[in-house]
Write a protein that holds these residues in place. Structure first.
Motif, PDB file in Angstrom:
ATOM      1  N   VAL A 106       0.832  -1.207   0.000  1.00 29.85           N
ATOM      2  CA  VAL A 106       0.000   0.000   0.000  1.00 29.85           C
ATOM      3  C   VAL A 106       0.865   1.255   0.000  1.00 29.85           C
ATOM      4  CG1 VAL A 106      -1.632   1.300   1.446  1.00 29.85           C
ATOM      5  CG2 VAL A 106      -1.941  -1.147   1.109  1.00 29.85           C
ATOM      6  N   THR A 107       0.413   2.261  -0.739  1.00 30.46           N
ATOM      7  CA  THR A 107       1.034   3.580  -0.729  1.00 30.46           C
ATOM      8  C   THR A 107       0.122   4.506   0.076  1.00 30.46           C
ATOM      9  OG1 THR A 107       1.999   3.185  -2.898  1.00 30.46           O
ATOM     10  CG2 THR A 107       1.902   5.457  -2.165  1.00 30.46           C
ATOM     11  N   VAL A 108       0.692   5.193   1.077  1.00 33.04           N
ATOM     12  CA  VAL A 108      -0.088   5.972   2.035  1.00 33.04           C
ATOM     13  C   VAL A 108       0.174   7.464   1.880  1.00 33.04           C
ATOM     14  CG1 VAL A 108      -0.493   6.378   4.509  1.00 33.04           C
ATOM     15  CG2 VAL A 108      -0.004   4.057   3.681  1.00 33.04           C
ATOM     16  N   LEU A 109      -0.900   8.240   1.949  1.00 36.80           N
ATOM     17  CA  LEU A 109      -0.822   9.695   2.001  1.00 36.80           C
ATOM     18  C   LEU A 109      -1.393  10.120   3.338  1.00 36.80           C
ATOM     19  CD1 LEU A 109      -0.236  12.447   0.699  1.00 36.80           C
ATOM     20  CD2 LEU A 109      -2.491  12.310  -0.401  1.00 36.80           C
ATOM     21  N   ASP A 110      -0.554  10.679   4.203  1.00 36.84           N
ATOM     22  CA  ASP A 110      -0.935  11.104   5.548  1.00 36.84           C
ATOM     23  C   ASP A 110      -1.091  12.620   5.544  1.00 36.84           C
ATOM     24  OD1 ASP A 110      -1.387  11.332   8.268  1.00 36.84           O
ATOM     25  OD2 ASP A 110       0.628  10.706   8.862  1.00 36.84           O
ATOM     26  N   ALA A 151       3.032  -0.990   4.912  1.00 37.05           N
ATOM     27  CA  ALA A 151       2.881  -0.078   3.774  1.00 37.05           C
ATOM     28  C   ALA A 151       4.233   0.135   3.099  1.00 37.05           C
ATOM     29  CB  ALA A 151       2.293   1.252   4.230  1.00 37.05           C
ATOM     30  N   ASP A 152       4.226   0.193   1.780  1.00 38.61           N
ATOM     31  CA  ASP A 152       5.462   0.322   1.005  1.00 38.61           C
ATOM     32  C   ASP A 152       6.033   1.728   0.982  1.00 38.61           C
ATOM     33  OD1 ASP A 152       5.361  -2.330   0.392  1.00 38.61           O
ATOM     34  OD2 ASP A 152       4.870  -2.054  -1.720  1.00 38.61           O
ATOM     35  N   ALA A 153       5.152   2.728   0.980  1.00 35.78           N
ATOM     36  CA  ALA A 153       5.611   4.112   0.844  1.00 35.78           C
ATOM     37  C   ALA A 153       4.660   5.038   1.586  1.00 35.78           C
ATOM     38  CB  ALA A 153       5.688   4.498  -0.624  1.00 35.78           C
ATOM     39  N   PHE A 162      -2.563   7.063  -4.490  1.00 37.72           N
ATOM     40  CA  PHE A 162      -2.407   6.475  -3.162  1.00 37.72           C
ATOM     41  C   PHE A 162      -3.537   5.502  -2.874  1.00 37.72           C
ATOM     42  CE2 PHE A 162      -0.360  10.544  -3.327  1.00 37.72           C
ATOM     43  CZ  PHE A 162       0.880  10.291  -2.764  1.00 37.72           C
ATOM     44  N   ASP A 163      -3.193   4.427  -2.165  1.00 43.32           N
ATOM     45  CA  ASP A 163      -4.156   3.399  -1.805  1.00 43.32           C
ATOM     46  C   ASP A 163      -4.867   3.697  -0.493  1.00 43.32           C
ATOM     47  OD1 ASP A 163      -3.298   1.540  -3.966  1.00 43.32           O
ATOM     48  OD2 ASP A 163      -1.428   1.581  -2.820  1.00 43.32           O
ATOM     49  N   LEU A 164      -4.197   4.436   0.386  1.00 39.14           N
ATOM     50  CA  LEU A 164      -4.740   4.751   1.698  1.00 39.14           C
ATOM     51  C   LEU A 164      -4.421   6.199   2.028  1.00 39.14           C
ATOM     52  CD1 LEU A 164      -6.026   3.935   4.433  1.00 39.14           C
ATOM     53  CD2 LEU A 164      -3.740   3.169   5.158  1.00 39.14           C
ATOM     54  N   LEU A 165      -5.458   6.963   2.346  1.00 40.55           N
ATOM     55  CA  LEU A 165      -5.290   8.347   2.782  1.00 40.55           C
ATOM     56  C   LEU A 165      -5.747   8.448   4.220  1.00 40.55           C
ATOM     57  CD1 LEU A 165      -5.634   8.494  -0.410  1.00 40.55           C
ATOM     58  CD2 LEU A 165      -6.112  10.889  -0.011  1.00 40.55           C
ATOM     59  N   LEU A 166      -4.903   9.029   5.050  1.00 41.21           N
ATOM     60  CA  LEU A 166      -5.197   9.220   6.464  1.00 41.21           C
ATOM     61  C   LEU A 166      -5.317  10.715   6.725  1.00 41.21           C
ATOM     62  CD1 LEU A 166      -2.470   6.753   7.783  1.00 41.21           C
ATOM     63  CD2 LEU A 166      -4.926   6.289   7.567  1.00 41.21           C
TER      64      LEU A 166
END
Length: 153
Positions: free
Chosen positions: A11-15, A32-34, A82-86
């Motif tokens: 998963v690529t994450v945007l926080d 998560a990968d990135a 991105f796959d996941l946004l927090l």
């Protein structure tokens, strides 16, 4: 939160509104990968960078010092997905609406992406065209709402 998200490998994450980086760092610790973290407050930025460095996560993370909606739009124009946004925006503000609008319009969501927003129970999330709520759970005075792109339902 992370127990509900399940496996994060690949998963690529945007926080967004990253603060000191706790949510993004937890995502990386769970596979998560990135990670791209966006924060604009100088003190939080210093702590975020120090935490990433102390944990040896510089190779898999990037910090953007900017206003969240502006950064999201710039990432979208650059073709980043991105796959996941927090999102953990200030509760008593218009930031959640501004950020979700930018997310919806920017194209940063990969297919099947999940958007997770932490907000106060007294500050309901506004409806944003292009995003649908999957569920919302209350934990004391905090609500965690999960959304996805409307077309991936």
């Amino acid at each position: 939160l992370f127990a509900r998200l399940g496996e994060l490998g690949g998963v690529t994450v945007l926080d967004l509104y990253a603060g000191t980086g706790a949510l993004g760092i937890e995502a990386v610790s769970r596979g998560a990968d990135a990670l791209v973290s966006v924060e604009r407050a100088p003190r939080c930025l210093a702590a975020l960078r120090a935490n990433l460095k102390a944990l040896g996560l510089e190779a898999v993370s990037r910090v953007i010092a900017d206003d969240v909606p502006r950064a999201v739009r710039r990432l979208g124009r650059a073709g980043e997905r991105f796959d996941l946004l927090l999102l953990d925006p200030p509760y008593a503000s218009d930031e959640a609406r501004r950020a979700l609008q930018a997310v919806s319009e920017s194209g940063v969501l990969a297919e099947g992406a999940m958007v997770v927003v932490e907000h106060g129970k007294r500050h309901a999330l506004p409806a944003v065209e292009g995003l649908v709520v999957l569920d919302a759970r209350r934990y004391g005075a905090t609500v965690i709402t999960r959304l996805t792109a409307a077309d991936t339902g």
